[in-house]
Motif scaffolding. Structure first.
Motif: not given
Length: 422
Positions: A102-122
């Motif tokens: 629908y021509n909507i540009q999005c940015e995915i953001v978070y304030a903390g951190t990625l520390s779980h090994q599976e999240n980093i790998a993903l």
């Protein structure tokens, strides 16, 4: 054969023949026609409930479609919880791809951190388009370029960014979540399904309903489908706690996801620091009424995801149905300390959301310090003016002992009301 047996047999034959004659004669008798009332099938209660649920979900799909059409050409932020999990990451990616139609540009953001090994790998293996925005860096950004924000797999209570975004006058356009209702928001569109096991299941339904036609020849679609499958698996305990809608979502995603890519994500190893936290939780745990409670002391911000992994491990102990692990997480960048905890349970009659809310209550603005979903929950409690690193070992030890005792007091008040911890 005796004569009595023979007479008995002849009687049977004669009686049968007499009965046959009677039946033949009965056929010639005409009876008046009788009109019977129409018999209607009574619908099954479960079928009616399933149909209503299906109708409600279809209505949500249509409402989201209309919302996206109204905001064509805009730019939005997709805000995740400070420590996003696979369900949040994959669902946010799916919403981003849908919005692009629908021509909507999005940015995915978070304030903390990625520390779980599976999240980093993903994130690394799929090139998942997510960015870390610290609180300080967000304050320097020009947020006026965004016309709306979407909260995916959260309702703002676990994100430091929402307050800054709201202060900039950016409206909450969309909320898609499977956690219990938290309140405090008035989004333009919301799809909150507390009885659904994963937000990835909701997003898979959007895809299947045609908001985005996945194409197995498009690499980004395949990677997103793989991420969604991982998110669905992680929030349903590898489908052990999945419901029909989760299996249907998994069946749909199975046409598109990459099994080798998913296997590579799942094969990521735990770091030594995570193993150290698990060891600490084993050493410090107390067990009462089948609850295992463990404080693990101070952790670096980057090791925050070791807490839920420790809870996952403790709940597997014999005669334990619920595990609570918590610690003080220190963010050196923000000079901030937060008490963070995770709950895992196999007891179907225990509601993690109710348990955590009752244990820790609300802040001055009426927002709960934590909440949960089926089998899992978590909480974050700011330490206020006591926050901040101190090199004095005795003071740091005393501060931990105070918080450790207070958290145990609140938990044991529910676990074993007859005992007084302090």
């Amino acid at each position: 054969m005796s004569s009595n047996s023979l007479r008995s047999r002849n009687n049977i034959v004669l009686n049968s023949e007499s009965a046959a004659e009677t039946i033949v004669e009965a056929k010639s008798v005409e009876y008046p026609a009788v009109e019977y009332p129409e018999v209607r099938a009574i619908p099954n209660v479960g079928d009616r409930q399933a149909q209503r649920s299906l109708d409600s979900k279809d209505q949500k799909v249509e409402a989201l479609r209309q919302n996206l059409e109204r905001h064509q050409g805009e730019r939005q932020l997709i805000i995740l919880q400070d420590f996003p999990d696979p369900d949040a990451l994959s669902s946010a990616w799916a919403y981003k791809l849908i919005a692009e139609q629908y021509n909507i540009q999005c940015e995915i953001v978070y304030a903390g951190t990625l520390s779980h090994q599976e999240n980093i790998a993903l994130v690394k293996l799929t090139n998942l388009p997510v960015q870390r925005w610290t609180v300080q860096s967000t304050k320097t950004k020009d947020l006026s370029v965004y016309q709306g924000c979407a909260l995916i797999d959260n309702q703002g209570t676990t994100s430091q960014l929402l307050t800054l975004v709201q202060q900039a006058g950016i409206p909450v356009t969309v909320v898609i979540d499977h956690h219990s209702m938290q309140g405090g928001l008035n989004p333009e569109f919301s799809d909150i399904r507390p009885h659904t096991r994963a937000t990835a299941t909701i997003c898979a339904h959007y895809l299947q309903a045609g908001l985005l036609n996945l194409d197995s020849s498009i690499s980004q679609h395949v990677k997103c489908a793989t991420a969604l499958m991982h998110g669905l698996r992680s929030d349903t305990n590898t489908l052990m706690q999945a419901q029909e809608e989760d299996f249907l979502a998994a069946a749909y995603l199975s046409r598109f996801y990459d099994t080798q890519l998913l296997n590579a994500v799942l094969q990521s190893a735990r770091s030594k620091r995570v193993m150290d936290v698990i060891e600490r939780s084993l050493r410090n745990r107390i067990v009462q009424n089948n609850f295992s409670i463990a404080g693990v002391g101070y952790l670096r911000y980057d090791d925050r995801d070791a807490i839920p992994q420790a809870a996952d491990f403790l709940v597997t102990e014999e005669n334990v149905h619920t595990a609570m692990v918590y610690g003080i997480v220190h963010d050196e960048d923000e000079e901030l300390e937060v008490v963070i905890g995770s709950l895992r349970t196999s007891k179907i009659t225990l509601d993690p959301d109710e348990f955590i809310k009752e244990a820790f209550g609300q802040d001055a603005q009426g927002r709960f310090f934590g909440g949960g979903r089926f089998t899992a929950g978590g909480f974050e409690i700011p330490m206020g003016f006591l926050s901040g690193f101190n090199e004095n070992a005795e003071y740091a030890k005393m501060k931990w002992e105070v918080f450790d005792a207070q958290i145990k007091q609140k938990l044991l008040r529910l676990v074993n009301p007859e005992d007084t911890f302090i």
